[in-house]
Design an enzyme around this catalytic site. Structure first.
Site, short mmCIF file in Angstrom:
data_model
loop_
_atom_site.label_atom_id
_atom_site.label_comp_id
_atom_site.label_asym_id
_atom_site.label_seq_id
_atom_site.Cartn_x
_atom_site.Cartn_y
_atom_site.Cartn_z
N PRO A 251 25.59 11.80 63.97
CA PRO A 251 26.32 10.97 63.04
C PRO A 251 27.78 11.35 62.89
O PRO A 251 28.14 12.53 62.87
CB PRO A 251 25.58 11.18 61.71
CG PRO A 251 24.76 12.40 61.90
CD PRO A 251 24.43 12.48 63.36
N ASN A 252 28.59 10.31 62.79
CA ASN A 252 30.03 10.38 62.53
C ASN A 252 30.85 10.84 63.73
O ASN A 252 32.08 10.80 63.67
CB ASN A 252 30.33 11.27 61.30
CG ASN A 252 29.77 10.67 60.02
OD1 ASN A 252 30.01 9.51 59.75
ND2 ASN A 252 29.01 11.44 59.27
N ARG B 164 40.26 11.05 62.27
CA ARG B 164 40.53 11.87 61.08
C ARG B 164 40.21 13.32 61.39
O ARG B 164 39.55 13.61 62.38
CB ARG B 164 39.65 11.40 59.90
CG ARG B 164 40.13 10.12 59.28
CD ARG B 164 39.16 9.59 58.22
NE ARG B 164 38.37 10.65 57.61
CZ ARG B 164 37.08 10.53 57.29
NH1 ARG B 164 36.45 9.42 57.57
NH2 ARG B 164 36.44 11.52 56.72
N TYR C 107 38.38 18.90 64.32
CA TYR C 107 37.62 18.39 65.47
C TYR C 107 38.49 18.07 66.69
O TYR C 107 37.97 17.68 67.72
CB TYR C 107 36.83 17.14 65.06
CG TYR C 107 35.83 17.42 63.97
CD1 TYR C 107 34.80 18.32 64.16
CD2 TYR C 107 35.92 16.78 62.73
CE1 TYR C 107 33.88 18.60 63.15
CE2 TYR C 107 35.00 17.03 61.72
CZ TYR C 107 33.98 17.95 61.94
OH TYR C 107 33.08 18.22 60.95
N ASN D 233 24.92 17.59 70.39
CA ASN D 233 25.71 17.84 69.20
C ASN D 233 25.11 16.93 68.13
O ASN D 233 25.43 15.74 68.08
CB ASN D 233 27.19 17.53 69.41
CG ASN D 233 28.02 17.86 68.17
OD1 ASN D 233 27.46 18.14 67.10
ND2 ASN D 233 29.33 17.82 68.30
N ALA E 244 25.86 16.50 61.54
CA ALA E 244 25.31 17.07 60.30
C ALA E 244 23.80 17.22 60.34
O ALA E 244 23.23 18.04 59.60
CB ALA E 244 25.73 16.20 59.11
N GLU F 298 22.91 23.44 72.71
CA GLU F 298 23.50 22.93 71.47
C GLU F 298 25.01 23.11 71.55
O GLU F 298 25.50 24.18 71.94
CB GLU F 298 22.92 23.73 70.30
CG GLU F 298 23.50 23.35 68.94
CD GLU F 298 22.88 24.18 67.81
OE1 GLU F 298 21.97 25.01 68.08
OE2 GLU F 298 23.33 24.02 66.67
N HIS G 266 28.83 22.35 69.47
CA HIS G 266 29.62 21.89 68.32
C HIS G 266 31.09 22.03 68.66
O HIS G 266 31.50 23.03 69.27
CB HIS G 266 29.31 22.71 67.07
CG HIS G 266 27.89 22.59 66.65
ND1 HIS G 266 27.40 21.47 66.04
CD2 HIS G 266 26.84 23.43 66.82
CE1 HIS G 266 26.10 21.63 65.85
NE2 HIS G 266 25.74 22.81 66.32
N ARG H 189 33.00 27.91 58.80
CA ARG H 189 33.08 26.82 57.84
C ARG H 189 32.15 27.07 56.65
O ARG H 189 31.75 28.20 56.41
CB ARG H 189 32.77 25.51 58.58
CG ARG H 189 33.74 25.28 59.76
CD ARG H 189 33.54 23.94 60.40
NE ARG H 189 33.82 22.87 59.47
CZ ARG H 189 33.48 21.59 59.72
NH1 ARG H 189 32.86 21.26 60.84
NH2 ARG H 189 33.77 20.66 58.83
#
Ligand code: CA2
Length: 152
Positions: free
Chosen positions: A13-14, A21, A26, A77, A80, A101, A103, A110
């Site tokens: 998601p996203n 943004r 990112y 990835n 969330a 995995e 990211h 974070r």
């Protein structure tokens, strides 16, 4: 000619918002840019790449299930859902494929809620904090695992 190993690259998601943004977290690249990088690296390594994104947990689960017996490895990835989804962990565990995995950001620098990953329990390896280059490194790792013929 023998078929090329097929790598399923899933984005959660996203991640479709990449490049619009939060470039300080990112990076400035769009998801299409990341896809282009992966296709180029896949070509170089002789891997077939299927690159997808979904904002829906169930759709990601279905895609993971469908990879069984068809794909050679999964790069994921999960966005969330990394930190929340037992359903994605269960699908990854059942699919019996090597999982890497990825990211973009270093999740350990974070918020504390990002420090735990359900995906990691099913992953052969984890790459985080290196931006889009992490996807390239993950493809190289998948290629190496497949050449070595190691089990998931
Ligand atoms: O660092 C990563 O790749 C993450 O998987 C990205 C997820 C985050 O929830 C994970 O903790 C770490 C979020 C992706 C959202 O991406 C956006 C990009 C631009 C604008 C808005 C969201």
């Amino acid at each position: 000619m023998a078929q090329r190993p097929s790598i399923l690259i899933l984005n959660g998601p996203n991640l479709n918002m990449l490049g619009t943004r939060e470039p300080h977290i990112y990076g400035a690249e769009t998801l299409a840019d990341v896809q282009a990088l992966c296709l180029a690296e896949g070509e170089r390594l002789g891997l077939e790449i299927d690159f997808r994104q979904s904002n829906h947990e169930g759709e990601l689960v279905t895609w993971i299930q469908q990879a069984r017996g068809v794909r050679s490895a999964i790069l994921l990835n999960a966005g969330a859902y990394t930190h929340t989804s037992v359903a994605i962990l269960d699908a990854l565990t059942a699919v019996d494929l090597p999982v890497i995995e990825v990211h973009l950001s270093n999740i350990f620098r974070r918020e504390p809620f990002r420090h735990h990953s359900y995906v990691s329990m099913a992953a052969r390896g984890v790459i985080c904090g290196l931006g889009s280059h992490g996807y390239v490194l993950a493809l190289q790792a998948a290629d190496r695992l497949l050449r070595a013929g190691t089990r998931p």
